[in-house]
Design a protein around this motif. Structure first.
Motif, short mmCIF file in Angstrom:
data_model
loop_
_atom_site.label_atom_id
_atom_site.label_comp_id
_atom_site.label_asym_id
_atom_site.label_seq_id
_atom_site.Cartn_x
_atom_site.Cartn_y
_atom_site.Cartn_z
N PHE A 45 0.84 -1.20 0.00
CA PHE A 45 0.00 0.00 0.00
C PHE A 45 0.87 1.25 0.00
CE2 PHE A 45 -1.66 3.43 2.66
CZ PHE A 45 -2.82 3.78 1.98
N PHE A 46 1.91 1.27 0.83
CA PHE A 46 2.76 2.45 0.91
C PHE A 46 3.63 2.62 -0.33
CE2 PHE A 46 1.72 2.52 5.42
CZ PHE A 46 1.59 3.89 5.64
N THR A 93 3.41 5.83 -2.66
CA THR A 93 4.58 6.53 -3.20
C THR A 93 4.42 6.79 -4.69
OG1 THR A 93 6.08 5.60 -1.55
CG2 THR A 93 7.06 6.32 -3.60
N THR A 94 3.94 5.78 -5.42
CA THR A 94 3.74 5.92 -6.86
C THR A 94 2.72 7.01 -7.17
OG1 THR A 94 4.18 3.55 -7.10
CG2 THR A 94 3.22 4.66 -8.98
N PHE A 121 -2.41 3.97 -4.45
CA PHE A 121 -2.19 4.87 -5.59
C PHE A 121 -3.15 6.06 -5.55
CE2 PHE A 121 -2.10 6.25 -9.95
CZ PHE A 121 -0.81 5.94 -10.39
N ALA A 122 -4.44 5.76 -5.30
CA ALA A 122 -5.46 6.82 -5.29
C ALA A 122 -5.23 7.79 -4.14
CB ALA A 122 -6.85 6.19 -5.18
N THR A 152 5.85 14.79 1.89
CA THR A 152 5.44 13.50 1.34
C THR A 152 6.53 12.88 0.47
OG1 THR A 152 4.37 14.66 -0.48
CG2 THR A 152 3.00 14.09 1.41
N GLU A 153 7.48 13.70 -0.02
CA GLU A 153 8.55 13.17 -0.86
C GLU A 153 9.50 12.29 -0.05
OE1 GLU A 153 10.25 16.60 -2.67
OE2 GLU A 153 8.54 16.95 -4.01
N GLY A 154 9.69 12.63 1.24
CA GLY A 154 10.51 11.79 2.09
C GLY A 154 9.92 10.40 2.23
N LEU A 155 8.59 10.34 2.29
CA LEU A 155 7.90 9.04 2.34
C LEU A 155 8.19 8.22 1.09
CD1 LEU A 155 5.84 7.07 3.54
CD2 LEU A 155 4.03 8.47 2.52
#
Length: 392
Positions: free
Chosen positions: A178-179, A183-184, A378-379, A293-296
């Motif tokens: 899921f994570f 990210t995608t 993704f959503a 969120t980019e660090g994630l």
């Protein structure tokens, strides 16, 4: 036998060269004896005002000839009033040549101005400036200022996002997928955002002669192919290079995000350089929240490897520091053409990272990318990025 091989090779080389010879002859004819074939209609001049800088008692206008014929700049005006002007190196511009038009003028801070340039055949071109502001000079004070802003916008938010790593390491496999999918979704939004920004800059500042849409598409595809090739080599040789595959994937994600953050730095630097204080403030706050969120995105693949704080910080710096360099370029030497190039490169980099992560999800055992965990991740990733982008 050896002679036959050599003859066959020579024939192959000749057969490959002959079409090029005919192409050269055809072009030489069209632009030489057959030039009359293309002599249809009247070619019109076209110039593009790429940049306007306000300095002490002067207005500096950077202009480029983007039309099909040479042009001569005959006069300049400010708010429809003709002004004396000095043109460097001279007033004659060949195609794609640039010149600096220096207009002596006592301008006022924050006032709107319309800058006009007229060619020798009477065609006038103009650019509207909503609020005049002193052009930034590259000194220690402003260099340090943009370094602080870039750190606040790029480095610190990415580092904060990396703090999710311990949490992701402890979750189940389905939640991990899921994570990864989350990210995608985050990255896809960033890629689309980069393309949108590139189109906006192209339509507002570049002449049609640059074929802005095709320039963006070409740069994006070349960036994607080049970085995808590099990532395949890196992940394929991860063992020989003594790095784990999760670290290799994290590195490519960090590079893609870094190229995107360079584009964000360009936007902030350009806004500050143009004196758009309110707009630049919104950009700084919005990008700072946006980039956590980019660090994630970097942390997700690294969570399946051994925790190495040093490498984690290094990847965070690779992703965040380009925002500082983007701020310097945007503030001191902004160019619409280079902005379009960098934004397109960033988009291509992000799209190739998406492909890598999807392959990683499949290799992790999630053969069906339409599973609930992948689709929902993704959503939600897209929705998170949209929600934070509203602040920008």
């Amino acid at each position: 036998m050896e002679t036959n091989k050599k003859t066959s090779r020579n024939k192959m080389i000749v057969s490959g060269i002959v079409p090029f010879i005919f192409i050269i002859l055809m072009m030489a004819y069209i632009f030489g004896p057959g030039a009359d074939l293309l002599d249809l209609g009247v070619p019109l001049p076209e110039i593009t005002i790429e940049k306007v800088d306000f300095v002490k008692s002067e207005i500096h206008v950077t202009v480029r000839n983007t039309g099909p014929i040479p042009v001569q700049i005959s006069m300049a005006d400010v708010n429809d009033r003709i002004q004396p002007a000095a043109i460097e190196p001279d007033k004659f511009l060949e195609r794609y040549e640039t010149a600096l038009v220096r207009i002596p003028f006592e301008w006022n801070e924050a006032e709107p101005y319309i800058i006009g340039l007229t060619t020798d055949d009477g065609v006038r071109f103009e650019k509207q400036i909503n609020a005049a502001a002193t052009a930034l000079q590259p000194n220690i004070e402003f260099v340090a200022f943009f370094a602080i802003i870039g750190t606040y916008v790029g480095v610190i938010p990415v580092m904060i996002g990396l703090l999710w790593l311990p949490f992701i390491k402890k979750i189940s496999k389905s939640k991990y997928h899921f994570f990864l999918a989350l990210t995608t979704g985050l990255l896809l939004f960033l890629g689309i955002d980069s393309v949108k920004e590139a189109f906006d800059v192209s339509s507002e500042n570049l002449s049609g002669s640059f074929n802005g849409e095709l320039l963006i598409a070409t740069t994006l595809v070349l960036s994607f192919l080049g970085l995808y090739y590099a990532s395949e080599k890196l992940t394929g040789k991860a063992d020989s290079l003594k790095i784990s595959k999760p670290v290799a994937i994290g590195l490519m994600i960090a590079i893609g995000i870094g190229l995107h953050n360079f584009g964000e730095g360009l936007a902030i630097g350009a806004a500050i350089g143009l004196g758009s204080i309110a707009f630049s403030t919104f950009l700084i706050i919005g990008f700072a929240l946006h980039n956590t969120t980019e660090g994630l995105a970097i942390a997700a693949p690294l969570s399946r490897g051994k925790l190495m704080v040093g490498k984690l910080i290094m990847l965070g710096m690779i992703a965040g520091v380009p925002a500082i360099f983007g701020g310097w370029v945007g503030g001191f030497a902004y160019s619409p053409f280079s902005a379009v190039i960098f934004l397109s490169i960033g988009a291509g980099a992000i799209f190739q990272v998406i492909v890598i992560i999807l392959k990683w999800i499949r290799e992790e055992g999630e053969k069906n990318l339409s599973s609930a965990s992948v689709v929902s991740g993704f959503a939600i990733g897209m929705l998170i990025m949209y929600a934070t982008s509203i602040l920008i």
